[in-house]
Design an enzyme around this catalytic site. Sequence first.
Site, PDB file in Angstrom:
ATOM      1  N   GLU A  86     -21.162   9.191  18.118  1.00 28.50           N
ATOM      2  CA  GLU A  86     -20.010   8.360  18.466  1.00 28.50           C
ATOM      3  C   GLU A  86     -20.309   6.864  18.473  1.00 28.50           C
ATOM      4  OE1 GLU A  86     -16.852   9.478  18.954  1.00 28.50           O
ATOM      5  OE2 GLU A  86     -17.657  11.415  18.300  1.00 28.50           O
ATOM      6  N   SER A 479       6.549  55.334  63.079  1.00 33.76           N
ATOM      7  CA  SER A 479       5.851  55.596  64.343  1.00 33.76           C
ATOM      8  C   SER A 479       4.779  54.566  64.662  1.00 33.76           C
ATOM      9  CB  SER A 479       5.218  56.994  64.294  1.00 33.76           C
ATOM     10  OG  SER A 479       6.229  57.975  64.181  1.00 33.76           O
TER      11      SER A 479
END
Length: 862
Positions: A86, A479
């Site tokens: 780069e 229950s």
Amino acid sequence: MKFIKRLLILAIICIILGVGTIFGFYLYLKPDLPDVAKLKNIELQTPLRVYSADGELISQFGEKRRIPLTLKQMPPLLVDGFIATEDSRFYEHHGVDPIGIARAAFVMLTSGHARQGASTITQQLARNFFLSNKKTFSRKIREAFIAIHIEQILTKDQILDLYLNKIYLGYRAYGVGAAAQVYFGKSVDELTLSEMAVIAGLPKAPSTMNPIYSIDRATTRRNVVLDRMFKEGYITQAQMDQARSEPIVSHYHRAEIQLYAPYVAERARAWMVNRYGEDAYTKGMDVYTTINAKLQHAAQQSAVDNLLSYDERHGYRGATAVIWKPGQTPLNANQIVEKLSSQPTYGELIPAVVTQVKQQTATVVTKQGQTITLNWNGMKWARKFQTNSAQGPAPTTAAQILTAGQQIWVQNKATTVAATADTAAVTTDHWVLSQVPGANTSFVAMSPNNGAILAMVGGFNYTQSKFNRATQSIRQVGSGIKPFIYSAAIEKGMTLATLINDAPITKWDKWQGTAWRPKNADGRYGGPTRARIGLARSINVMAIRVLRLAGLDFTIDYLTRFGFKRADLPRAEPLALGAGSLTPLELAQGYSVFANGGYAIKPFLINKVDNSNGELIYSANPKIVCDDVCQSQNPQAKMQVALATATQNAPIQKAPSSTAEKPTLAQLEQVITPPEVRYAPEVISEQNAFLVRQMLTSNIWGEPGHPYGTGFRARVLDRHDIGGKTGTTNDSKDAWYTGFGPNIVATTWVGFDDHRHALGRTSYNKNLGKNQVMGGEYGGNAAQPAWINFMRTALKNTPEQPLQVPADIVKVRIDRATGKLSDQDGSSSMYEYFIKGTEPTQSARQVTSEQKFDTETAEELF
């Protein structure tokens, strides 16, 4: 000579004009140029991470994947690859490289194409932070000026550090740390030279030159990077040749999730966004939940396995789809894989296509491309599903179940033989036919000592349904409500030895003109029965009479002590049978009061939050249990418990409207110290909680003469410090089990999301073996097995705890039949616990026949 002088003058004029033009541009653009000084304290956008309490990654949220690294943490060759490719003159220029610009211009003039970029790494950094990628002349000028400014305030290493963490490298990966994970599933220090070169070549075209999009393009670009590194002297010829010879092996790697808990992750994400806003996704915060990784895995496995077992015994619903019909050309393995690529995988359930069916075997190709064989043991369960309550006959051949061309689901129930001193561990595949269940499930476990949620499963599979049934599904609890009804009656003076009439009830409603006739589940009635047995065996009519003893209004008020909402508790006697509706988490919260000795704790999931620097910015401050022993050792704690209790029981007043502004994000992000300890209020007495735990233990172990409670299956855990309660609603639409062990409470639920469907029943099937389940589905067979398997893991290394009897609890011998005092040894008597002052004073021998219950006429008693 004059020509040279004129040329020189012209050059000077051009230079002056050029410099003047550039300076003019600078003056013109200067007001709009950003302040690059803030790069010194830049905060890179990093995702939100969710962890278990023991540090295992559960999930990661945020559009940008980034793993921030310092320059020292990056391999030098990786950094060299970026510089060589780069910006080879990075350490020589001051932000803009005139030589690089001239070289790029020369190449463009001679070739007619822009083969080389002229932007330096500093210019790319400027673009990434401050500018768009729009290619205009003014943007390039701005980029150059910003780059020069950056070079003035940052060192080269600081620029590289920012650049290599900021740059976009494809597939939502920002920075080299994320790219290494996304493309290769590695940390940067594990990358080979070839893989480093692949990553270093990505900035040119991250979307099209990455190895997931195109191996060919990625390979060509990698070779360019290696060539540049060699020419710049970073690597040798041998290193370059070796790296170029290596094939690129890459596929998409998601965040390395260590613990599967998607319902937990979503709840944590929502909490974070509610507290910190959308910044939660980008601030790099780490949120640590209360989830225990081992318990979460056990809960997930137990809940799903139990649901699949329920689903299998109700029959096989057939293939998901037909890929080809008899007589049509079959697909080959590659075509099958392509066809299945869009199909989801539900945990251990994998989509597959049948390719061949023999007498009692079938060959299938899975989504992953595996060719496997289903043997008879893996499919003989597949009786034809007719309804939730009816199944066809047991199959005798594979052709009665499967046909070539069908898309099905398979599961690998692999078994592992542990390693020995002489042999390594061996894992054997065992593939079975499966199906996506029609019903669903949830599971939640929590600490009764502070409310920390230890495990949470919101459904069969998050991909299939994101609805969290553990926290959002409000269902009738059956229950499972009865222990709270019995606790209210104990508050009113009932004892475990109180006789309650187990006899039919008929209640006429003069307004409706109808009669309410609640029945026991088994249709049998036993007459006068002690309260302990009534709860252990979940006798319906006894629960209603216990409610009458306590009083309906008192009971509803009493139940709010456990954290239940009054609006979810109907003001009617069916409340005693579970007409109230709760979430699994609320039910577990309520049972925690019994487990911890009477203290109201609140469930919480978020334990702490760290900022991107690892500093604590949030710490949970739950109210914790401080029992009588704790209070006797800590007078200050005793005062706080008393204050918390008084506040808890004070009349509810409408809260004044708050004018305080919501804290800003900056305030929420302030580093904090852990808050001071707070104590939970005592909402029922320790003695009351102890007696209820006794009944819940009897639900599993029963007692001599009545050896079985409805939770008897948990006897396989072989410990007496556990207890719980089954729950089944009308028509078996919901099945529950909630229970406790040392320092843990857990609730599991099984049912259909569509309330119109019942869990049904199953008929005899010899293929299910000795552990087959027949008949109706109830809490004990449809839900409790998940609880049992979970507790095997949860309590594995916890020794059985000795019974701790609170102060003011006495133990006396009673007569089993009457609940009165007994001086007889043998099976007719037993020892029972009482709150001091409530124990019987009358001998069973003194009870006359007139004082005993008459099962024919004792309708209104209690």
